[in-house]
Design a protein around this motif. Structure first.
Motif, PDB file in Angstrom:
ATOM      1  N   SER A 116       0.746  -1.113  -0.023  1.00 14.12           N
ATOM      2  CA  SER A 116       0.098  -0.157   0.114  1.00 14.12           C
ATOM      3  C   SER A 116       0.826   1.292   0.013  1.00 14.12           C
ATOM      4  O   SER A 116       1.795   1.240   0.834  1.00 14.12           O
ATOM      5  CB  SER A 116      -0.933   0.177   1.049  1.00 14.12           C
ATOM      6  OG  SER A 116      -1.774  -0.974   1.331  1.00 14.12           O
ATOM      7  N   SER A 117       0.435   2.243  -0.895  1.00 19.00           N
ATOM      8  CA  SER A 117       1.309   3.456  -0.774  1.00 19.00           C
ATOM      9  C   SER A 117       1.070   4.434   0.279  1.00 19.00           C
ATOM     10  O   SER A 117      -0.256   4.653   0.564  1.00 19.00           O
ATOM     11  CB  SER A 117       0.908   4.271  -2.147  1.00 19.00           C
ATOM     12  OG  SER A 117       1.422   5.552  -1.968  1.00 19.00           O
ATOM     13  N   ASN A 121       1.355   7.272   0.716  1.00 13.54           N
ATOM     14  CA  ASN A 121       0.708   8.660   0.218  1.00 13.54           C
ATOM     15  C   ASN A 121      -0.796   8.462   0.166  1.00 13.54           C
ATOM     16  O   ASN A 121      -1.393   9.322  -0.350  1.00 13.54           O
ATOM     17  CB  ASN A 121       1.299   9.161  -0.905  1.00 13.54           C
ATOM     18  CG  ASN A 121       2.793   9.583  -0.626  1.00 13.54           C
ATOM     19  OD1 ASN A 121       2.812  10.414   0.429  1.00 13.54           O
ATOM     20  ND2 ASN A 121       3.869   9.330  -1.470  1.00 13.54           N
ATOM     21  N   TYR A 162      -2.060   6.363  -2.596  1.00 11.50           N
ATOM     22  CA  TYR A 162      -2.118   6.401  -4.108  1.00 11.50           C
ATOM     23  C   TYR A 162      -2.520   4.935  -4.423  1.00 11.50           C
ATOM     24  O   TYR A 162      -1.753   4.332  -5.495  1.00 11.50           O
ATOM     25  CB  TYR A 162      -0.827   7.008  -4.742  1.00 11.50           C
ATOM     26  CG  TYR A 162      -0.935   8.392  -4.431  1.00 11.50           C
ATOM     27  CD1 TYR A 162      -1.878   9.379  -4.226  1.00 11.50           C
ATOM     28  CD2 TYR A 162       0.448   8.830  -4.256  1.00 11.50           C
ATOM     29  CE1 TYR A 162      -1.616  10.543  -3.959  1.00 11.50           C
ATOM     30  CE2 TYR A 162       0.572  10.279  -4.168  1.00 11.50           C
ATOM     31  CZ  TYR A 162      -0.685  11.229  -3.874  1.00 11.50           C
ATOM     32  OH  TYR A 162      -0.467  12.379  -3.451  1.00 11.50           O
ATOM     33  N   GLY A 163      -3.082   4.081  -3.796  1.00 12.91           N
ATOM     34  CA  GLY A 163      -3.336   2.600  -4.052  1.00 12.91           C
ATOM     35  C   GLY A 163      -2.243   1.753  -3.658  1.00 12.91           C
ATOM     36  O   GLY A 163      -1.449   1.981  -2.584  1.00 12.91           O
TER      37      GLY A 163
END
Length: 373
Positions: free
Chosen positions: A314-315, A317, A319-320
């Motif tokens: 998992s990002s 940030n 983002y997915g």
């Protein structure tokens, strides 16, 4: 979405430490509560500027922010923002403003400096938390037992007789330039403005005792080795009406048996036999959420990379997620029995077994380039 720290201070990413400090001082003067009494919006901007300076003035925090944004400090309370109060701001950054408001220091919001009482802050505690790759990928909530100093039951304090509760002592000296007034932290109360009055049994000289507490730490998915999170207010308490320190959590990661991390992507080496490569097959492989089955087309080549989208880390940030890259390796046996050897000897000059790479078959270097793009 939280506002960018650079935009809050009105500076660029390439700003020097001196420029960051200057920009913060300017914003703090503009939005200081003494200049904007009763203005909640100005107070919020004042806190945002302090939060931005807290991060950008520290090289390590700034580097993490530049790489991950606000997500670098999420989990376990994070940095600044919701955990900051006026005492935190004034105690950490008072040297920035010296003399900006006449006579040095601030008078509003608790009266730090300028004759007001300073609230001492307890010391920080540091711990290490080791995470599995699965916990790193998906995020996890950890409950950790922490031994921290807290105020003992029954302890009481009184106003410091040396500084009269101000937390500071002033000294006036005559110089050739005239009378100079300087202020210093009271060496009796340590700046808290209070002294121990009643000390219960088992308490130390500051009225504190060591107690064990279970602390819940929320760790976001995508953290990396060496990253540090902060749980505000879970360090050692300060005597009197002081502010508790923070619990700093250093992240350690364990190696996975089959998966290797590269940023938000994961890599898996899959070895297949020559018959499986020729005829095609399906294989069960490790993924971060468990086993997954993939299909290998007949005639698959060694070095082929299969991409399973969204099966990585998992990002941090938000983002997915990254991908799981499966590296196909065709395993060639080193020893053959007579029958097997005779078969391959018959196939040795067979036209169908001659290498005939197509334009779509990428070279090793092209595959490496694609993998890192």
């Amino acid at each position: 979405m939280k506002e960018d720290y650079y935009e809050i201070l009105g500076i660029s990413k390439g700003a020097t430490p001196a420029e960051i400090k200057k920009a913060y001082r300017k914003k703090a003067i503009e939005y200081h509560p003494d200049k904007n009494p009763g203005d909640a919006k100005a107070e919020e901007r004042f806190k945002q500027a302090a939060e931005a300076y807290e991060i950008l003035s520290d090289p390590n925090k700034k580097a993490r922010y530049d790489q991950y944004g606000h997500a670098a400090f999420e989990g376990g309370g994070g940095f600044g923002g919701g955990g900051m109060n006026m005492d935190d701001i004034f105690s950490q950054f008072g040297d920035i403003f010296g003399g900006a408001f006449g006579g040095g220091g601030f008078s509003g919001f608790g009266g730090f400096g300028g004759g007001g009482q300073r609230r001492a802050k307890g010391s920080n505690l540091r711990i290490r938390v080791k995470l599995t790759l699965e916990e790193v990928a998906l995020g996890v909530e950890k409950k950790i037992k922490v031994r921290r100093k807290v105020q003992a039951d029954g302890v009481t304090y009184k106003t410091c007789s040396t500084c009269n509760g101000q937390g500071q002592v002033t000294k006036i000296t005559n110089t050739i330039l005239g009378r100079m007034q300087t202020a210093a932290t009271c060496n009796v109360c340590g700046g808290s403005g209070q002294q121990l009055d009643q000390k219960p049994s088992g308490a130390d000289a500051q009225g504190l005792k060591v107690a064990e507490e279970t602390v819940s730490i929320k760790i976001p998915g995508g953290v990396e080795e060496g990253m540090q999170l902060k749980v505000a207010g879970k360090g050692n308490e300060a005597p009197g009406n002081g502010v508790a320190g923070d619990l700093l959590v250093a992240i350690e990661t364990q190696e996975h048996a089959t998966l290797k991390r590269e940023g938000d992507n994961l890599h898996y080496d899959l070895y297949v036999s020559v018959p499986d490569a020729v005829l095609g097959t399906s294989k069960e492989i490790d993924a971060i959420t468990g086993k997954v089955r993939i299909k290998l087309e007949p005639g698959i080549q060694s070095g082929k990379i299969l991409r399973l989208r969204g099966k990585g880390i998992s990002s941090i940030n938000g983002y997915g997620s990254g991908d799981l890259l499966v590296h196909v390796n065709v395993w060639t046996p080193k020893e053959l029995n007579k029958e097997q050897k005779e078969f391959f000897e018959r196939m040795q000059n067979n036209e169908n077994f001659e290498p005939k790479p197509e334009k779509s078959d990428k070279s090793f270097f092209e595959k490496v380039k694609d993998m890192f793009s």
